[in-house]
Design a protein around this motif. Structure first.
Motif, PDB file in Angstrom:
ATOM      1  N   THR A   1      46.558  20.195 -35.737  1.00 41.31           N
ATOM      2  CA  THR A   1      47.986  19.819 -35.728  1.00 41.31           C
ATOM      3  C   THR A   1      48.218  18.501 -35.029  1.00 41.31           C
ATOM      4  O   THR A   1      49.372  18.097 -34.839  1.00 41.31           O
ATOM      5  CB  THR A   1      48.804  20.927 -35.053  1.00 41.31           C
ATOM      6  OG1 THR A   1      48.315  21.134 -33.718  1.00 41.31           O
ATOM      7  CG2 THR A   1      48.701  22.230 -35.832  1.00 41.31           C
ATOM      8  N   THR A   2      47.159  17.799 -34.616  1.00 44.98           N
ATOM      9  CA  THR A   2      47.317  16.516 -33.934  1.00 44.98           C
ATOM     10  C   THR A   2      47.596  15.423 -34.944  1.00 44.98           C
ATOM     11  O   THR A   2      47.699  15.659 -36.157  1.00 44.98           O
ATOM     12  CB  THR A   2      46.050  16.179 -33.137  1.00 44.98           C
ATOM     13  OG1 THR A   2      44.943  16.141 -34.028  1.00 44.98           O
ATOM     14  CG2 THR A   2      45.801  17.238 -32.059  1.00 44.98           C
ATOM     15  N   GLN A   3      47.693  14.191 -34.416  1.00 45.85           N
ATOM     16  CA  GLN A   3      48.043  13.056 -35.273  1.00 45.85           C
ATOM     17  C   GLN A   3      46.950  12.736 -36.282  1.00 45.85           C
ATOM     18  O   GLN A   3      47.226  12.304 -37.389  1.00 45.85           O
ATOM     19  CB  GLN A   3      48.337  11.836 -34.399  1.00 45.85           C
ATOM     20  CG  GLN A   3      48.803  10.609 -35.191  1.00 45.85           C
ATOM     21  CD  GLN A   3      49.146   9.451 -34.273  1.00 45.85           C
ATOM     22  OE1 GLN A   3      49.025   9.586 -33.043  1.00 45.85           O
ATOM     23  NE2 GLN A   3      49.582   8.356 -34.834  1.00 45.85           N
ATOM     24  N   ASN A   4      45.686  12.963 -35.923  1.00 44.31           N
ATOM     25  CA  ASN A   4      44.580  12.642 -36.838  1.00 44.31           C
ATOM     26  C   ASN A   4      44.494  13.619 -38.004  1.00 44.31           C
ATOM     27  O   ASN A   4      43.970  13.277 -39.066  1.00 44.31           O
ATOM     28  CB  ASN A   4      43.254  12.630 -36.076  1.00 44.31           C
ATOM     29  CG  ASN A   4      43.194  11.494 -35.063  1.00 44.31           C
ATOM     30  OD1 ASN A   4      43.840  10.466 -35.238  1.00 44.31           O
ATOM     31  ND2 ASN A   4      42.444  11.695 -33.998  1.00 44.31           N
TER      32      ASN A   4
ATOM     33  N   VAL B   1      33.580  12.044 -29.724  1.00 46.83           N
ATOM     34  CA  VAL B   1      34.227  11.763 -30.999  1.00 46.83           C
ATOM     35  C   VAL B   1      35.163  12.921 -31.311  1.00 46.83           C
ATOM     36  O   VAL B   1      34.825  14.092 -31.079  1.00 46.83           O
ATOM     37  CB  VAL B   1      33.190  11.593 -32.123  1.00 46.83           C
ATOM     38  CG1 VAL B   1      33.883  11.387 -33.458  1.00 46.83           C
ATOM     39  CG2 VAL B   1      32.267  10.425 -31.836  1.00 46.83           C
ATOM     40  N   ASP B   2      36.365  12.571 -31.823  1.00 47.87           N
ATOM     41  CA  ASP B   2      37.308  13.603 -32.229  1.00 47.87           C
ATOM     42  C   ASP B   2      36.762  14.274 -33.476  1.00 47.87           C
ATOM     43  O   ASP B   2      36.732  13.698 -34.562  1.00 47.87           O
ATOM     44  CB  ASP B   2      38.679  12.983 -32.502  1.00 47.87           C
ATOM     45  CG  ASP B   2      39.738  14.055 -32.723  1.00 47.87           C
ATOM     46  OD1 ASP B   2      39.435  15.246 -32.504  1.00 47.87           O
ATOM     47  OD2 ASP B   2      40.863  13.704 -33.129  1.00 47.87           O
TER      48      ASP B   2
ATOM     49  N   ASN C   1      41.110  20.912 -27.548  1.00 49.06           N
ATOM     50  CA  ASN C   1      41.287  22.222 -28.171  1.00 49.06           C
ATOM     51  C   ASN C   1      42.663  22.334 -28.827  1.00 49.06           C
ATOM     52  O   ASN C   1      43.514  23.144 -28.452  1.00 49.06           O
ATOM     53  CB  ASN C   1      41.083  23.340 -27.146  1.00 49.06           C
ATOM     54  CG  ASN C   1      40.924  24.687 -27.833  1.00 49.06           C
ATOM     55  OD1 ASN C   1      40.711  24.759 -29.033  1.00 49.06           O
ATOM     56  ND2 ASN C   1      41.045  25.754 -27.059  1.00 49.06           N
ATOM     57  N   ASN C   2      42.868  21.504 -29.885  1.00 50.22           N
ATOM     58  CA  ASN C   2      44.135  21.501 -30.609  1.00 50.22           C
ATOM     59  C   ASN C   2      44.285  22.776 -31.436  1.00 50.22           C
ATOM     60  O   ASN C   2      43.295  23.356 -31.897  1.00 50.22           O
ATOM     61  CB  ASN C   2      44.213  20.286 -31.535  1.00 50.22           C
ATOM     62  CG  ASN C   2      44.238  18.979 -30.768  1.00 50.22           C
ATOM     63  OD1 ASN C   2      44.996  18.837 -29.818  1.00 50.22           O
ATOM     64  ND2 ASN C   2      43.390  18.037 -31.162  1.00 50.22           N
ATOM     65  N   PRO C   3      45.531  23.244 -31.670  1.00 51.37           N
ATOM     66  CA  PRO C   3      45.747  24.423 -32.523  1.00 51.37           C
ATOM     67  C   PRO C   3      45.416  24.105 -33.971  1.00 51.37           C
ATOM     68  O   PRO C   3      45.471  22.963 -34.418  1.00 51.37           O
ATOM     69  CB  PRO C   3      47.227  24.732 -32.330  1.00 51.37           C
ATOM     70  CG  PRO C   3      47.840  23.449 -31.870  1.00 51.37           C
ATOM     71  CD  PRO C   3      46.794  22.742 -31.071  1.00 51.37           C
ATOM     72  N   ILE C   4      45.100  25.165 -34.733  1.00 45.42           N
ATOM     73  CA  ILE C   4      44.644  25.037 -36.122  1.00 45.42           C
ATOM     74  C   ILE C   4      45.638  25.737 -37.041  1.00 45.42           C
ATOM     75  O   ILE C   4      46.132  26.824 -36.723  1.00 45.42           O
ATOM     76  CB  ILE C   4      43.239  25.644 -36.303  1.00 45.42           C
ATOM     77  CG1 ILE C   4      42.262  25.078 -35.254  1.00 45.42           C
ATOM     78  CG2 ILE C   4      42.720  25.377 -37.703  1.00 45.42           C
ATOM     79  CD1 ILE C   4      42.074  23.595 -35.322  1.00 45.42           C
ATOM     80  N   ARG C   5      45.906  25.118 -38.190  1.00 44.94           N
ATOM     81  CA  ARG C   5      46.714  25.738 -39.223  1.00 44.94           C
ATOM     82  C   ARG C   5      45.843  25.914 -40.457  1.00 44.94           C
ATOM     83  O   ARG C   5      45.052  25.036 -40.814  1.00 44.94           O
ATOM     84  CB  ARG C   5      47.950  24.887 -39.558  1.00 44.94           C
ATOM     85  CG  ARG C   5      48.974  24.847 -38.426  1.00 44.94           C
ATOM     86  CD  ARG C   5      50.239  24.122 -38.866  1.00 44.94           C
ATOM     87  NE  ARG C   5      50.914  24.808 -39.958  1.00 44.94           N
ATOM     88  CZ  ARG C   5      51.774  25.816 -39.795  1.00 44.94           C
ATOM     89  NH1 ARG C   5      52.063  26.235 -38.568  1.00 44.94           N
ATOM     90  NH2 ARG C   5      52.361  26.377 -40.841  1.00 44.94           N
TER      91      ARG C   5
END
Length: 800
Positions: free
Chosen positions: A464-467, A378-379, A415-419
């Motif tokens: 920063t992904t689409q979700n 799960v994302d 492992n998407n980047p985080i803002r």
């Protein structure tokens, strides 16, 4: 010895033999009893010996078959005195005589009249008597005999206590008692076989059998299995006449239930169960259900499930037994992580709670199966390294000072980047800002601990992904104190000194406050402003407990010399660096009261400030209050007099035509001799008439009424009905008015005839006439009006 002869019908041979034996026995008994009776009479000294009378018959019993509807002769009575000449009359009495039985009075034959039922009445007791027709005397003494109804098989056997329900444990051995059925027959059990019953099985073999005589049902088949068949219907038949042909029969049904015993163990239908669960499932989520079948029911089907953990022994899953369905419910016991472990394999076992080794070995009461659980990816939102951060920052930190740094990461394989960002609702003052890329938090504006000593900031981390999944963490920032506030006196002190004070006496106790919060606590120092000369009037003594005392240095204070003194006070804190503040106190000199109290407020203080004495100021205040009260009273009296004058105006100005020579004048008040006398003046105050204001006529209405009367006055005279009715109405009005004074009042009405050359003497042209309700009680001197004499009369007063 017997004088009676009995003739029986052919079917009663057996009854005749019995009757003969009974009669013979009775005769012998009578013979044995005769000598004893004679001896008894001799012993009593009887003068006469009585001979025993000869008995003409001894009749005991007759028989008649039941359910025979044909009248028939069942016997015959005959006396020894009957010679065939019909000189003897036979009479029958007792139970059923006349309606059930009758006797031929000539021949003595006894016949039945109707069908008899033994179950309704089994025997009848009757009396027979032989009477001489000529003398109408008894030839034989009355004799009693019994007619017994002979039983036939006319009743069907009936089962009692229906319906029959029974239960036995399954697997019962042969010969186990199931139930007992009981039937009854209304026929005579002592005569023949009509009531002799036999039981047999019509349905239920080969599992059950019945004992023929007792009706007890027993098992005849070994190991009957409830799981194969739970209920059996057994049909039992009963016959009378010992089961011979021609008898009656009936049947009943017995319901036999097999109760459960633990003769079956749990069995899984599948060797492997597969389940899938998402990795973000909450702890306690149901993964799936497994079921081990058990043919038993109730307590024998209860079982307990257990899990054998996988090789790691992580106890990630647990299993519980559903008490209603007896299923095994697999639950999540720990959080899952797809990136850490994606599959779990374990064994499940079901064991009966109650075992019975009479039917199965111990190992047969358990069964095992396997479970395979797959974790679904799960994302997930990013995860902060710590859910709560706590930092400290001094309140004098410059803008841009780094307070701390937060960090979050995406636990998914991507492992998407985080803002990072600050929730605006948690930082309404915008005192901090954060670097969206690395999570560094810095000071954005000057901080003040005395305004806000804690800042609770919520930091949000978003992918920063689409979700755009996000999570948050809480940052607690404590603002550390620095010495940036000067101490000051605790309140606005207003010290005073009495004229008679002595040197060294305490004037005022001082304390200070400081918004700062040092770690070691506050410590204040009190002093006077440094000067070249020592203050000759006062001194400040530091008490070393954050208080100070103002002390007088001399005792010659007087108000004549000086009324006020100014004393600067310096307060210093213990911070680093130390801060100082100076406050100037005004010390007043006053003449204190005996208790030492100085009236620094109120009338005396005002008098002192104005330079006048207290007695003078009080006198001025009393004069001012008196003038105010008098002014109010005068205004009230003036208003009251104005209302009285308005109520006393009674004259109304009327415009009358000059051509009218006849005038009607109404005088409310009359005067005589120029004296101030009013006959209608009340001696006591009168109550105001509640309706008088409503009856008051308007000026226009009065004028119109007077004009109408004057126009018609030249057509009428003093004796006219109009004037007479007018006088009667006024009289009735005065008599019926409950609010008039308690004395008589004379009112005069005058009339000038037509053609009079005298001018009008009335004042209708110059005054206003109003119907005043009543004269106020407060006016003691009402107006007096003198009436001019009419028709040449002498001048006189009209008041009586």
């Amino acid at each position: 010895m017997h004088g009676w002869t009995v003739k029986m019908s052919t079917p009663s041979v057996l009854a005749t033999v019995s009757l003969f034996c009974i009669i013979t026995g009775g005769a012998l008994s009578d013979m044995r009893g005769t000598p004893a009776l004679e001896a008894q009479q001799l012993a009593q000294g009887s003068a006469h010996l009585h001979r025993r009378l000869k008995r003409g018959w001894i009749w005991k019993q007759l028989f008649v078959p039941e359910e025979d509807s044909t009248p028939r002769v069942i016997g015959q009575l005959k006396s020894d005195s009957d010679r065939g000449e019909f000189s003897i009359k036979y009479v029958l009495s007792g139970e059923g005589a006349g309606d059930v039985f009758e006797i031929d009075e000539l021949s003595g034959e006894i016949r039945t009249l109707k069908k008899l039922d033994r179950e309704e009445k089994a025997f009848y007791v009757l009396q027979a008597q032989a009477i001489n027709r000529k003398t109408n005397e008894p030839e034989e003494p009355q004799s009693e005999f019994i007619i017994k109804v002979q039983d036939i098989n006319d009743n069907v056997p009936q089962f009692q206590n229906e319906p029959y329900v029974s239960s036995i444990p399954e697997m019962s051995p042969i010969g186990t008692t199931v139930a007992q059925v009981t039937a009854t027959d209304a026929d005579d059990p002592t005569f023949g076989n009509s009531a002799k019953l036999i039981y047999s099985i019509l349905q239920g073999e080969p599992y059950f059998s019945v004992e023929p005589k007792t009706g007890i049902i027993v098992t005849s088949w070994p190991n009957m299995d409830r799981e194969a068949r739970e209920e059996h219907l057994v049909v039992v038949q009963v016959k009378d006449m010992l089961g011979l042909s021609g008898g009656y029969s009936s049947s009943t049904t017995v319901t036999v239930s097999l109760t459960d015993v633990n003769d079956n163990g749990p069995t899984f239908q599948h060797h492997m169960y597969n389940f899938v669960i998402p990795e973000n499932a909450a702890v306690g989520t149901t993964v799936g259900r497994i079921m081990a079948n058990d043919g038993d029911i109730g307590i024998n089907a209860r079982m307990t499930y257990s899990l054998e953990d996988d090789l790691e022994g992580s106890s990630t899953f647990i299993i519980k037994t559903d008490p209603v369905t007896q299923e095994g419910v697999v639950l999540l016991n720990k959080t899952l992580d797809y990136e850490t472990k994606r599959r779990f394999v374990m064994a499940a076992e079901a064991v009966n709670d109650h075992v019975d080794t009479r039917f199965l070995p111990l190992e047969e009461f358990a069964d095992r199966t396997s479970l395979k659980i797959f974790v679904e990816d799960v994302d997930e939102p990013p995860v902060f390294l710590s859910p709560v951060y706590e930092w400290k920052v001094p309140e004098n930190a410059a803008v841009g000072t780094v307070v701390g740094s937060v960090s979050a990461r995406d636990t998914d394989t991507v492992n998407n980047p985080i803002r990072y960002s600050i929730d605006k609702r948690s930082d309404t003052t915008k005192a901090f800002k954060i670097d969206p890329n690395n999570g560094t938090i810095t000071v954005a504006k000057a901080l003040d601990r005395e305004t806000t000593n804690w800042h609770n900031v919520t930091i949000e981390g978003k992918e920063t992904t689409q979700n755009h999944l996000s999570s948050s963490a809480v940052v607690f920032i404590k603002v550390l104190d620095i010495n940036d506030n000067m101490p000051r006196l605790a309140r606005d002190y207003q010290p005073y000194i009495c004229e008679g004070i002595q040197a060294g006496e305490l004037i005022q106790l001082l304390s200070a406050v400081d918004p700062d919060d040092p770690v070691e606590g506050h410590h204040f120092y009190f002093s006077m402003v440094p000067d070249k000369h020592i203050n000759p009037n006062f001194t400040i003594r530091d008490n070393q407990d954050n208080t100070a005392s103002i002390v007088a240095r001399r005792s010659t204070f007087t108000r004549k010399d000086r009324t006020k003194y100014l004393l600067p006070v310096v307060v210093t804190d213990s911070g680093s660096p130390a801060l100082t503040s100076t406050s100037t106190l005004t010390i007043s000199v006053c003449s204190c009261q005996p208790a030492g109290h100085c009236p620094t407020g109120g009338v005396e203080a005002l008098a002192l400030s104005m330079g006048v004495s207290l007695q003078t100021l009080l006198g001025l205040l009393v004069c001012l209050v008196t003038l105010t009260v008098l002014s109010i009273l005068m205004v009230m009296v003036r208003r009251h007099r104005r209302k009285q004058q308005e109520g006393l105006e009674v004259a109304t100005e009327l415009e009358l035509p000059d051509t009218v020579s006849q005038k009607l004048q109404l005088y409310r008040d009359a005067g005589g001799g120029g004296a101030d006398l009013d006959v209608c003046q009340p001696v006591v105050p009168l109550r105001p008439h509640p309706r008088r204001r409503e009856r008051r006529l308007r000026k226009e209405d009065v004028r119109a009424s007077i004009r109408m009367s004057l126009r018609e006055s030249h057509l009428i005279g003093p004796e006219d009905e109009v004037f007479r009715q007018f006088i009667l109405d006024r009289l009735a009005e005065a008599d019926q008015d409950p609010y008039v004074p308690p004395f008589d009042c004379l009112r005069t009405y005058a009339y000038e005839g037509s053609g009079s050359s005298t001018g009008s003497l009335s004042s209708l042209e110059s005054s206003t006439l109003e119907t005043v309700p009543e004269q106020p009680a407060s006016n003691p001197r009402p107006h007096l009006v003198r009436l001019t004499p009419w028709y040449g009369a002498a001048e006189e007063d009209t008041v009586f």
